[in-house]
Scaffold this motif. Structure first.
Motif, PDB file in Angstrom:
ATOM      1  N   ARG A  67       0.828  -1.220   0.000  1.00  0.00           N
ATOM      2  CA  ARG A  67       0.000   0.000   0.000  1.00  0.00           C
ATOM      3  C   ARG A  67       0.863   1.270   0.000  1.00  0.00           C
ATOM      4  NH1 ARG A  67      -3.096   1.181   4.298  1.00  0.00           N
ATOM      5  NH2 ARG A  67      -1.773   0.071   5.801  1.00  0.00           N
ATOM      6  N   PHE A  68       2.003   1.208   0.625  1.00  0.00           N
ATOM      7  CA  PHE A  68       2.884   2.377   0.745  1.00  0.00           C
ATOM      8  C   PHE A  68       4.126   2.175  -0.121  1.00  0.00           C
ATOM      9  CE2 PHE A  68       1.630   3.898   5.316  1.00  0.00           C
ATOM     10  CZ  PHE A  68       0.301   3.870   4.942  1.00  0.00           C
ATOM     11  N   THR A  69       4.621   3.280  -0.665  1.00  0.00           N
ATOM     12  CA  THR A  69       5.827   3.237  -1.485  1.00  0.00           C
ATOM     13  C   THR A  69       6.723   4.413  -1.143  1.00  0.00           C
ATOM     14  OG1 THR A  69       4.589   2.228  -3.306  1.00  0.00           O
ATOM     15  CG2 THR A  69       6.739   3.169  -3.829  1.00  0.00           C
ATOM     16  N   ILE A  70       7.989   4.107  -0.920  1.00  0.00           N
ATOM     17  CA  ILE A  70       8.982   5.153  -0.651  1.00  0.00           C
ATOM     18  C   ILE A  70       9.807   5.390  -1.905  1.00  0.00           C
ATOM     19  CG2 ILE A  70      11.028   5.769   0.678  1.00  0.00           C
ATOM     20  CD1 ILE A  70       9.937   4.084   2.951  1.00  0.00           C
ATOM     21  N   SER A  71      10.055   6.661  -2.181  1.00  0.00           N
ATOM     22  CA  SER A  71      10.924   7.025  -3.287  1.00  0.00           C
ATOM     23  C   SER A  71      11.706   8.262  -2.885  1.00  0.00           C
ATOM     24  CB  SER A  71      10.108   7.289  -4.551  1.00  0.00           C
ATOM     25  OG  SER A  71       9.218   8.371  -4.353  1.00  0.00           O
ATOM     26  N   LYS A  72      12.692   8.583  -3.681  1.00  0.00           N
ATOM     27  CA  LYS A  72      13.422   9.825  -3.399  1.00  0.00           C
ATOM     28  C   LYS A  72      13.882  10.468  -4.679  1.00  0.00           C
ATOM     29  CE  LYS A  72      18.052   7.992  -2.438  1.00  0.00           C
ATOM     30  NZ  LYS A  72      19.216   8.149  -1.533  1.00  0.00           N
ATOM     31  N   ASP A  73      14.025  11.768  -4.583  1.00  0.00           N
ATOM     32  CA  ASP A  73      14.490  12.587  -5.688  1.00  0.00           C
ATOM     33  C   ASP A  73      15.743  13.296  -5.215  1.00  0.00           C
ATOM     34  OD1 ASP A  73      14.951  14.591  -7.588  1.00  0.00           O
ATOM     35  OD2 ASP A  73      12.822  14.793  -8.047  1.00  0.00           O
ATOM     36  N   ASN A  74      16.894  12.790  -5.630  1.00  0.00           N
ATOM     37  CA  ASN A  74      18.150  13.389  -5.175  1.00  0.00           C
ATOM     38  C   ASN A  74      18.297  14.838  -5.628  1.00  0.00           C
ATOM     39  OD1 ASN A  74      18.939  11.044  -3.863  1.00  0.00           O
ATOM     40  ND2 ASN A  74      20.135  10.291  -5.596  1.00  0.00           N
ATOM     41  N   ALA A  75      17.790  15.147  -6.802  1.00  0.00           N
ATOM     42  CA  ALA A  75      17.904  16.515  -7.314  1.00  0.00           C
ATOM     43  C   ALA A  75      17.120  17.497  -6.448  1.00  0.00           C
ATOM     44  CB  ALA A  75      17.419  16.572  -8.753  1.00  0.00           C
ATOM     45  N   LYS A  76      15.998  17.036  -5.913  1.00  0.00           N
ATOM     46  CA  LYS A  76      15.192  17.888  -5.042  1.00  0.00           C
ATOM     47  C   LYS A  76      15.533  17.682  -3.567  1.00  0.00           C
ATOM     48  CE  LYS A  76      11.246  18.226  -8.170  1.00  0.00           C
ATOM     49  NZ  LYS A  76       9.781  18.023  -8.354  1.00  0.00           N
ATOM     50  N   ASN A  77      16.420  16.738  -3.330  1.00  0.00           N
ATOM     51  CA  ASN A  77      16.837  16.429  -1.962  1.00  0.00           C
ATOM     52  C   ASN A  77      15.622  16.110  -1.079  1.00  0.00           C
ATOM     53  OD1 ASN A  77      19.218  15.954  -0.552  1.00  0.00           O
ATOM     54  ND2 ASN A  77      19.151  17.908   0.511  1.00  0.00           N
ATOM     55  N   THR A  78      14.736  15.329  -1.624  1.00  0.00           N
ATOM     56  CA  THR A  78      13.464  15.039  -0.979  1.00  0.00           C
ATOM     57  C   THR A  78      13.151  13.550  -1.064  1.00  0.00           C
ATOM     58  OG1 THR A  78      12.627  17.246  -1.492  1.00  0.00           O
ATOM     59  CG2 THR A  78      10.993  15.565  -0.985  1.00  0.00           C
ATOM     60  N   VAL A  79      12.548  13.051   0.001  1.00  0.00           N
ATOM     61  CA  VAL A  79      12.084  11.673   0.053  1.00  0.00           C
ATOM     62  C   VAL A  79      10.565  11.692   0.183  1.00  0.00           C
ATOM     63  CG1 VAL A  79      12.206   9.494   1.326  1.00  0.00           C
ATOM     64  CG2 VAL A  79      14.223  10.934   1.127  1.00  0.00           C
ATOM     65  N   TYR A  80       9.925  10.725  -0.451  1.00  0.00           N
ATOM     66  CA  TYR A  80       8.463  10.699  -0.471  1.00  0.00           C
ATOM     67  C   TYR A  80       7.931   9.394   0.130  1.00  0.00           C
ATOM     68  CZ  TYR A  80       9.337  14.343  -3.901  1.00  0.00           C
ATOM     69  OH  TYR A  80       9.786  15.470  -4.531  1.00  0.00           O
ATOM     70  N   LEU A  81       6.749   9.497   0.679  1.00  0.00           N
ATOM     71  CA  LEU A  81       6.022   8.305   1.127  1.00  0.00           C
ATOM     72  C   LEU A  81       4.630   8.386   0.503  1.00  0.00           C
ATOM     73  CD1 LEU A  81       5.855   5.754   2.894  1.00  0.00           C
ATOM     74  CD2 LEU A  81       4.931   7.196   4.728  1.00  0.00           C
ATOM     75  N   GLN A  82       4.424   7.577  -0.522  1.00  0.00           N
ATOM     76  CA  GLN A  82       3.119   7.500  -1.171  1.00  0.00           C
ATOM     77  C   GLN A  82       2.285   6.475  -0.423  1.00  0.00           C
ATOM     78  OE1 GLN A  82       1.790   9.236  -3.899  1.00  0.00           O
ATOM     79  NE2 GLN A  82      -0.103   8.191  -3.295  1.00  0.00           N
ATOM     80  N   MET A  83       1.129   6.898   0.054  1.00  0.00           N
ATOM     81  CA  MET A  83       0.273   6.032   0.852  1.00  0.00           C
ATOM     82  C   MET A  83      -1.060   5.863   0.136  1.00  0.00           C
ATOM     83  SD  MET A  83       1.110   7.508   4.660  1.00  0.00           S
ATOM     84  CE  MET A  83       0.286   9.064   4.364  1.00  0.00           C
ATOM     85  N   ASN A  84      -1.357   4.649  -0.232  1.00  0.00           N
ATOM     86  CA  ASN A  84      -2.607   4.332  -0.932  1.00  0.00           C
ATOM     87  C   ASN A  84      -3.464   3.409  -0.081  1.00  0.00           C
ATOM     88  OD1 ASN A  84      -1.674   5.770  -3.202  1.00  0.00           O
ATOM     89  ND2 ASN A  84      -0.670   3.929  -4.017  1.00  0.00           N
ATOM     90  N   ASN A  85      -4.740   3.381  -0.412  1.00  0.00           N
ATOM     91  CA  ASN A  85      -5.685   2.522   0.299  1.00  0.00           C
ATOM     92  C   ASN A  85      -5.541   2.697   1.818  1.00  0.00           C
ATOM     93  OD1 ASN A  85      -7.679   0.600   0.715  1.00  0.00           O
ATOM     94  ND2 ASN A  85      -6.273  -1.130   0.543  1.00  0.00           N
ATOM     95  N   LEU A  86      -5.587   3.918   2.242  1.00  0.00           N
ATOM     96  CA  LEU A  86      -5.381   4.212   3.657  1.00  0.00           C
ATOM     97  C   LEU A  86      -6.496   3.644   4.518  1.00  0.00           C
ATOM     98  CD1 LEU A  86      -3.973   7.786   3.227  1.00  0.00           C
ATOM     99  CD2 LEU A  86      -2.854   5.980   4.536  1.00  0.00           C
ATOM    100  N   LYS A  87      -6.122   3.264   5.725  1.00  0.00           N
ATOM    101  CA  LYS A  87      -7.051   2.684   6.682  1.00  0.00           C
ATOM    102  C   LYS A  87      -7.048   3.516   7.953  1.00  0.00           C
ATOM    103  CE  LYS A  87      -5.764  -1.924   4.990  1.00  0.00           C
ATOM    104  NZ  LYS A  87      -5.250  -3.267   5.359  1.00  0.00           N
ATOM    105  N   PRO A  88      -8.120   3.466   8.724  1.00  0.00           N
ATOM    106  CA  PRO A  88      -8.146   4.229   9.972  1.00  0.00           C
ATOM    107  C   PRO A  88      -6.965   3.908  10.887  1.00  0.00           C
ATOM    108  CG  PRO A  88     -10.353   3.502   9.438  1.00  0.00           C
ATOM    109  CD  PRO A  88      -9.429   2.845   8.429  1.00  0.00           C
ATOM    110  N   GLU A  89      -6.488   2.700  10.867  1.00  0.00           N
ATOM    111  CA  GLU A  89      -5.354   2.336  11.718  1.00  0.00           C
ATOM    112  C   GLU A  89      -4.040   2.933  11.236  1.00  0.00           C
ATOM    113  OE1 GLU A  89      -7.586   0.271  10.305  1.00  0.00           O
ATOM    114  OE2 GLU A  89      -6.637  -1.603   9.619  1.00  0.00           O
ATOM    115  N   ASP A  90      -4.036   3.591  10.091  1.00  0.00           N
ATOM    116  CA  ASP A  90      -2.850   4.313   9.637  1.00  0.00           C
ATOM    117  C   ASP A  90      -2.758   5.700  10.268  1.00  0.00           C
ATOM    118  OD1 ASP A  90      -3.438   2.949   6.377  1.00  0.00           O
ATOM    119  OD2 ASP A  90      -1.934   2.283   7.838  1.00  0.00           O
ATOM    120  N   THR A  91      -3.778   6.095  11.003  1.00  0.00           N
ATOM    121  CA  THR A  91      -3.776   7.396  11.659  1.00  0.00           C
ATOM    122  C   THR A  91      -2.628   7.491  12.649  1.00  0.00           C
ATOM    123  OG1 THR A  91      -6.159   7.699  11.413  1.00  0.00           O
ATOM    124  CG2 THR A  91      -5.073   8.920  13.189  1.00  0.00           C
ATOM    125  N   ALA A  92      -1.802   8.516  12.478  1.00  0.00           N
ATOM    126  CA  ALA A  92      -0.619   8.686  13.322  1.00  0.00           C
ATOM    127  C   ALA A  92       0.117   9.955  12.897  1.00  0.00           C
ATOM    128  CB  ALA A  92       0.326   7.488  13.179  1.00  0.00           C
TER     129      ALA A  92
END
Length: 124
Positions: A67-92
């Protein structure tokens, strides 16, 4: 030392998606293993996923695998966490963390630098 700032949190309905960003400054994400953690009220901080400094591989907690995918863009010096099909227990509160590449890649909270966190709330 690297500073980390998370963004992209918010309120979403169950089944929805969010993309969190972790912007780094004072250091390049290409020199760090980057991890995502979360902490729900009354619970301990837990590992969500991480990406190796090379970007070549990732690891995820069983609860978010597929459901979740991590990626990064070195040029933007940024890391991403794509979260799909979220569930109430993902609340945090979700935290980004960095661990120098010279250290062993880990999936525990043994990261050296942490952001302030961003709230994710999933309604049912």
């Amino acid at each position: 030392q690297v500073q980390l700032v998370e963004s992209g949190g918010g309120l979403v309905q169950a089944g929805g998606s969010l993309r969190l960003s972790c912007a780094a400054s004072g250091g390049s994400v290409s020199n760090y293993h980057m991890g995502w953690f979360r902490q729900a009220p009354g619970k301990e901080r837990e590992f969500v996923g991480a990406i190796r400094w090379s970007g070549g591989s990732t690891d995820y907690a069983d609860s978010v695998q597929g459901r979740f995918t991590i990626s990064k863009d070195n040029a933007k010096n940024t890391v991403y966490l794509q979260m799909n099909n979220l569930k109430p227990e993902d609340t945090a509160v979700y935290y980004c963390a960095a661990r120098p590449r010279v250290r062993v890649f880990v999936t525990t909270a043994l990261y050296d630098y942490w952001g302030q966190g961003t709230q994710v709330t999933v309604s049912s």
